[in-house]
Design a protein around this motif. Structure first.
Motif, mmCIF file in Angstrom:
data_model
loop_
_atom_site.group_PDB
_atom_site.id
_atom_site.type_symbol
_atom_site.label_atom_id
_atom_site.label_comp_id
_atom_site.label_asym_id
_atom_site.label_seq_id
_atom_site.Cartn_x
_atom_site.Cartn_y
_atom_site.Cartn_z
ATOM 1 N N GLY A 258 2.535 4.400 -5.060
ATOM 2 C CA GLY A 258 3.590 4.041 -4.122
ATOM 3 C C GLY A 258 3.111 4.154 -2.690
ATOM 4 O O GLY A 258 1.918 4.348 -2.424
ATOM 5 N N ASP A 259 4.026 4.058 -1.748
ATOM 6 C CA ASP A 259 3.705 4.089 -0.323
ATOM 7 C C ASP A 259 3.781 5.528 0.177
ATOM 8 O O ASP A 259 4.821 5.992 0.651
ATOM 9 C CB ASP A 259 4.683 3.192 0.447
ATOM 10 C CG ASP A 259 4.304 3.039 1.908
ATOM 11 O OD1 ASP A 259 3.379 3.743 2.375
ATOM 12 O OD2 ASP A 259 4.923 2.205 2.596
ATOM 13 N N TYR A 260 2.667 6.236 0.071
ATOM 14 C CA TYR A 260 2.634 7.659 0.420
ATOM 15 C C TYR A 260 2.856 7.881 1.911
ATOM 16 O O TYR A 260 3.473 8.862 2.319
ATOM 17 C CB TYR A 260 1.285 8.254 -0.002
ATOM 18 C CG TYR A 260 1.180 9.747 0.203
ATOM 19 C CD1 TYR A 260 1.663 10.635 -0.762
ATOM 20 C CD2 TYR A 260 0.600 10.279 1.354
ATOM 21 C CE1 TYR A 260 1.566 12.009 -0.576
ATOM 22 C CE2 TYR A 260 0.502 11.653 1.544
ATOM 23 C CZ TYR A 260 0.988 12.506 0.571
ATOM 24 O OH TYR A 260 0.895 13.874 0.761
ATOM 25 N N GLN A 261 2.371 6.976 2.722
ATOM 26 C CA GLN A 261 2.433 7.162 4.166
ATOM 27 C C GLN A 261 3.844 6.981 4.731
ATOM 28 O O GLN A 261 4.276 7.730 5.610
ATOM 29 C CB GLN A 261 1.473 6.197 4.867
ATOM 30 C CG GLN A 261 1.326 6.460 6.361
ATOM 31 C CD GLN A 261 0.299 5.550 6.990
ATOM 32 O OE1 GLN A 261 -0.092 4.536 6.411
ATOM 33 N NE2 GLN A 261 -0.175 5.914 8.169
ATOM 34 N N SER A 262 4.586 6.008 4.200
ATOM 35 C CA SER A 262 5.879 5.652 4.803
ATOM 36 C C SER A 262 7.096 6.134 4.025
ATOM 37 O O SER A 262 8.164 6.328 4.607
ATOM 38 C CB SER A 262 5.964 4.129 4.955
ATOM 39 O OG SER A 262 4.884 3.632 5.718
ATOM 40 N N ASP A 263 6.947 6.330 2.719
ATOM 41 C CA ASP A 263 8.079 6.682 1.863
ATOM 42 C C ASP A 263 8.143 8.204 1.704
ATOM 43 O O ASP A 263 7.414 8.800 0.906
ATOM 44 C CB ASP A 263 7.923 6.006 0.499
ATOM 45 C CG ASP A 263 9.163 6.160 -0.383
ATOM 46 O OD1 ASP A 263 9.930 7.118 -0.178
ATOM 47 O OD2 ASP A 263 9.354 5.307 -1.274
#
Length: 305
Positions: A258-263
């Motif tokens: 998944g989107d680790y940076q934004s989520d």
């Protein structure tokens, strides 16, 4: 095997010089091919580059066999030469890098490296040629002054992982981010007995880019048995009586992609699952230390060697 016959000072000289020459010779070849790859990024050059890199790995295997009396590699599952793997391991010594490249069963082992290593002769050149990402630690103070620095490691990781798509690769990440020591363990007030706290970013970004291409995650635990507090000293003097490597071949959990940076929600869930893996690893290492005999029956694809 040389550890059985040579006195410690002579063994140290032989093994150190062997590792040094192995690094210099293959490092220069890999670097030269890396320069050619800048101009001609074509498959034949990549194949030659990986063959040269494998030569360095074989040299490392010689050093491990020469200096250590026993090496136990126990694999729970099957390893293949034409697969892509994400390997997570505990980190205790610089010898970890030599050891994991020396196993032979891992396709093209590549590392996430500290930024400072790019300036180490032959090491930095070879890692650059193999498209390994250099991770630069930035203090909170610097981030506050320049928020753009936060995404630099992310982009380096993602770019390197894109290059890894073209050749079967084992991406190796020392999740603790630093070598274990009693001092660091105390400073962290780590809840683990044999491990530092895990850092999730590197493997999260690797999974984001290559998640669907990874065939498995290799949950790897390493235990050294020596006589002193220095693994390297025991290694070079022939007093490292055994090395045990346990590799658990685990399916990739799609919920880890998944989107680790934004989520933010995904990031919290990812960190929680990684902590669960780390608690299990801590218990397994404790078991390995109590009973340093092979605990898994090896099942390896011969083409992986």
């Amino acid at each position: 095997m040389l550890a059985r016959w040579l006195p410690a000072p002579l063994l140290a000289c032989v093994v150190f010089l062997g590792l040094l020459m192995n690094l210099v010779v293959w490092g220069l070849i890999v670097f030269t091919l890396g320069l050619i790859k800048l101009v001609f990024r074509v498959r034949p050059v990549s194949v030659l580059l990986h063959l040269a890199y494998k030569g360095w790995c074989i040299g490392n295997a010689w050093a491990i066999k020469a200096a250590c009396t026993e090496l136990h590699v126990n694999v729970k599952g099957t390893l293949k030469a034409d697969a892509w793997y994400l390997l997570i391991a505990n980190h205790q010594s610089s010898l970890d890098i030599v050891l994991l490249t020396a196993l032979g069963q891992l396709p093209a082992p590549k590392f996430f490296l500290k930024d400072e290593l790019k300036f180490v002769p032959f090491v930095g050149m070879g890692a650059w040629a193999m498209d390994m990402p250099f991770m630069k630690r930035v203090s909170k103070e610097k981030l506050a002054k320049n928020p753009k620095l936060k995404g630099m490691d992310v982009e380096r990781t993602k770019q390197s992982c894109r290059y890894f798509r073209t050749h079967p690769t084992t991406i190796i990440n020392f999740v603790e981010g630093s070598r274990f020591s009693a001092q660091k363990h105390a400073q962290q007030q780590s809840e683990f007995t044999h491990l530092l706290r895990p850092k999730a970013g590197g493997i999260a970004f690797a999974l984001e880019v290559l998640g669907s291409q990874f065939d498995a995650m290799l949950n790897t635990s390493v235990v050294y048995t020596g006589v002193s507090g220095s693994i390297l000293n025991d290694f070079f003097t022939g007093k490292l009586s055994s090395i045990q490597v346990d590799i658990d071949v685990m399916p990739i959990d799609t919920s880890l992609i998944g989107d680790y940076q934004s989520d933010r929600q995904f990031r919290m869930e990812f960190q929680d699952k990684l902590n669960q893996i780390w608690h299990a690893k801590d218990q397994h290492i404790a078991q390995m230390k109590r009973q340093p005999q092979p605990q898994f029956h090896s099942k390896m694809d011969e083409s992986a060697t």
